[in-house]
Write a protein that holds these residues in place. Structure first.
Motif, PDB file in Angstrom:
ATOM      1  N   UNK A  16       0.723  -1.240  -0.077  1.00 14.88           N
ATOM      2  CA  UNK A  16       0.007  -0.044   0.058  1.00 14.88           C
ATOM      3  C   UNK A  16       0.827   1.218   0.008  1.00 14.88           C
ATOM      4  N   UNK A  17       0.169   2.387   0.140  1.00 18.25           N
ATOM      5  CA  UNK A  17       0.908   3.417  -0.040  1.00 18.25           C
ATOM      6  C   UNK A  17       0.252   4.742   0.991  1.00 18.25           C
ATOM      7  N   UNK A  18       1.262   5.587   1.603  1.00 24.24           N
ATOM      8  CA  UNK A  18       0.920   6.448   2.567  1.00 24.24           C
ATOM      9  C   UNK A  18       1.706   7.939   1.998  1.00 24.24           C
ATOM     10  N   UNK A  19       1.305   8.922   2.465  1.00 30.28           N
ATOM     11  CA  UNK A  19       1.948  10.099   2.066  1.00 30.28           C
ATOM     12  C   UNK A  19       2.077  10.924   3.391  1.00 30.28           C
ATOM     13  N   UNK A  66      11.024   3.181  -4.175  1.00 27.82           N
ATOM     14  CA  UNK A  66       9.410   3.287  -3.539  1.00 27.82           C
ATOM     15  C   UNK A  66       8.927   4.395  -2.831  1.00 27.82           C
ATOM     16  N   UNK A  67      10.023   5.209  -2.527  1.00 28.95           N
ATOM     17  CA  UNK A  67       9.551   6.530  -1.477  1.00 28.95           C
ATOM     18  C   UNK A  67       9.858   7.736  -2.402  1.00 28.95           C
ATOM     19  N   UNK A  68       9.227   8.671  -2.508  1.00 26.92           N
ATOM     20  CA  UNK A  68       9.569  10.207  -3.003  1.00 26.92           C
ATOM     21  C   UNK A  68       9.664  11.370  -2.114  1.00 26.92           C
ATOM     22  N   UNK A  69      10.377  12.130  -2.012  1.00 28.07           N
ATOM     23  CA  UNK A  69      10.566  13.149  -1.032  1.00 28.07           C
ATOM     24  C   UNK A  69      10.364  14.373  -2.194  1.00 28.07           C
ATOM     25  N   UNK A  70       9.564  15.292  -1.506  1.00 28.12           N
ATOM     26  CA  UNK A  70       9.265  16.595  -2.247  1.00 28.12           C
ATOM     27  C   UNK A  70       9.201  17.586  -1.518  1.00 28.12           C
ATOM     28  N   UNK A  71       9.323  18.731  -1.979  1.00 27.02           N
ATOM     29  CA  UNK A  71       9.416  20.155  -1.073  1.00 27.02           C
ATOM     30  C   UNK A  71       8.642  21.199  -1.865  1.00 27.02           C
ATOM     31  N   UNK A  72       7.579  21.702  -0.880  1.00 26.45           N
ATOM     32  CA  UNK A  72       6.914  22.927  -1.350  1.00 26.45           C
ATOM     33  C   UNK A  72       7.589  24.220  -0.578  1.00 26.45           C
ATOM     34  N   UNK A  73       8.370  24.632  -1.391  1.00 26.94           N
ATOM     35  CA  UNK A  73       9.268  25.866  -0.954  1.00 26.94           C
ATOM     36  C   UNK A  73       8.514  27.058  -0.222  1.00 26.94           C
ATOM     37  N   UNK A  78       7.705  19.901   3.484  1.00 21.05           N
ATOM     38  CA  UNK A  78       8.105  18.530   3.091  1.00 21.05           C
ATOM     39  C   UNK A  78       7.275  17.381   2.975  1.00 21.05           C
ATOM     40  N   UNK A  79       7.199  16.614   1.739  1.00 12.72           N
ATOM     41  CA  UNK A  79       6.305  15.611   1.850  1.00 12.72           C
ATOM     42  C   UNK A  79       7.103  14.281   1.556  1.00 12.72           C
ATOM     43  N   UNK A  80       6.617  13.047   1.991  1.00 12.50           N
ATOM     44  CA  UNK A  80       7.020  11.843   1.554  1.00 12.50           C
ATOM     45  C   UNK A  80       6.085  11.016   1.030  1.00 12.50           C
ATOM     46  N   UNK A  81       6.069  10.485  -0.046  1.00 15.59           N
ATOM     47  CA  UNK A  81       4.990   9.821  -0.653  1.00 15.59           C
ATOM     48  C   UNK A  81       5.834   8.089  -0.509  1.00 15.59           C
ATOM     49  N   UNK A  82       5.133   7.207   0.059  1.00 15.63           N
ATOM     50  CA  UNK A  82       5.816   6.206   0.193  1.00 15.63           C
ATOM     51  C   UNK A  82       4.544   4.937  -0.430  1.00 15.63           C
ATOM     52  N   UNK A  83       5.439   4.187  -1.412  1.00 15.24           N
ATOM     53  CA  UNK A  83       4.752   3.382  -2.301  1.00 15.24           C
ATOM     54  C   UNK A  83       5.199   2.070  -1.974  1.00 15.24           C
ATOM     55  N   UNK A  84       4.435   0.977  -2.446  1.00 15.22           N
ATOM     56  CA  UNK A  84       4.822  -0.410  -2.057  1.00 15.22           C
ATOM     57  C   UNK A  84       5.565  -0.615  -0.939  1.00 15.22           C
ATOM     58  N   UNK A  85       4.869  -0.281   0.269  1.00 14.47           N
ATOM     59  CA  UNK A  85       5.149  -0.361   1.448  1.00 14.47           C
ATOM     60  C   UNK A  85       5.385  -1.913   1.954  1.00 14.47           C
ATOM     61  N   UNK A  86       6.470  -2.120   2.895  1.00 16.44           N
ATOM     62  CA  UNK A  86       6.770  -3.224   3.441  1.00 16.44           C
ATOM     63  C   UNK A  86       6.481  -3.435   4.839  1.00 16.44           C
ATOM     64  N   UNK A  87       6.564  -4.456   5.415  1.00 14.49           N
ATOM     65  CA  UNK A  87       6.598  -4.671   6.956  1.00 14.49           C
ATOM     66  C   UNK A  87       7.562  -3.664   7.815  1.00 14.49           C
ATOM     67  N   UNK A  88       8.713  -3.919   7.094  1.00 17.17           N
ATOM     68  CA  UNK A  88       9.896  -3.616   7.937  1.00 17.17           C
ATOM     69  C   UNK A  88      10.025  -1.987   7.512  1.00 17.17           C
ATOM     70  N   UNK A  89       9.099  -1.409   6.971  1.00 12.75           N
ATOM     71  CA  UNK A  89       8.727   0.104   6.836  1.00 12.75           C
ATOM     72  C   UNK A  89       8.064   0.634   8.183  1.00 12.75           C
ATOM     73  N   UNK A  90       7.521  -0.485   9.016  1.00 13.17           N
ATOM     74  CA  UNK A  90       6.906   0.109   9.965  1.00 13.17           C
ATOM     75  C   UNK A  90       7.758   0.767  10.988  1.00 13.17           C
ATOM     76  N   UNK A  91       7.576   2.052  11.510  1.00 12.14           N
ATOM     77  CA  UNK A  91       8.428   2.896  12.322  1.00 12.14           C
ATOM     78  C   UNK A  91       7.718   4.061  12.797  1.00 12.14           C
TER      79      UNK A  91
END
Length: 120
Positions: A16-19, A66-73, A78-91
């Motif tokens: 799945x994905x989260x931002x 899998x992750x994309x960082x972007x900035x709105x100056x 700052x945003x972090x688009x997280x795609x194709x999440x894995x169990x080990x991304x839990x944090x």
């Protein structure tokens, strides 16, 4: 004083994905870097992605592709688009910024953290 406030954490299924979003406020003259770090239980805090002045971007090997960082100056966000999440991304995910404040000093600020849980 510089404040960082994160939002967007939550529960996602593997694949799945989260931002995540982070907004910086306070006495900021220049922003040099905005970044995302994460910390899992029993582990140290690790860098996930960094957006540097000059639009230089770095990712940890574990999230590259899998992750994309972007900035709105304009909004100092700052945003972090997280795609194709894995169990080990839990944090707990933390926003970080290195800025120059109105006194001319370099300041490093941290957000309070937002929890990302990846579970089936």
């Amino acid at each position: 004083q510089v404040q960082l406030v994160e939002s967007g954490g939550g529960l996602a299924r593997p694949g799945g994905s989260l931002t995540l979003s982070c907004v910086a406020s306070g006495s900021i003259v220049t922003t040099y870097t905005m970044a995302w770090y994460r910390q899992s239980p029993g582990k140290g805090r690790e860098m996930v992605a960094v957006f540097m002045m000059g639009d230089k971007i770095f990712y940890s090997d574990s999230v590259k592709g899998r992750f994309t960082i972007s900035r709105d100056e304009a909004k100092n966000m700052v945003h972090l688009q997280m795609n194709n999440l894995r169990l080990e991304d839990t944090a707990d995910y933390y926003c970080n910024a290195q800025v120059v404040d109105h006194t001319g000093q370099m300041v490093e600020a941290w957000g309070q953290g937002t929890l990302v849980t990846v579970s089936s």
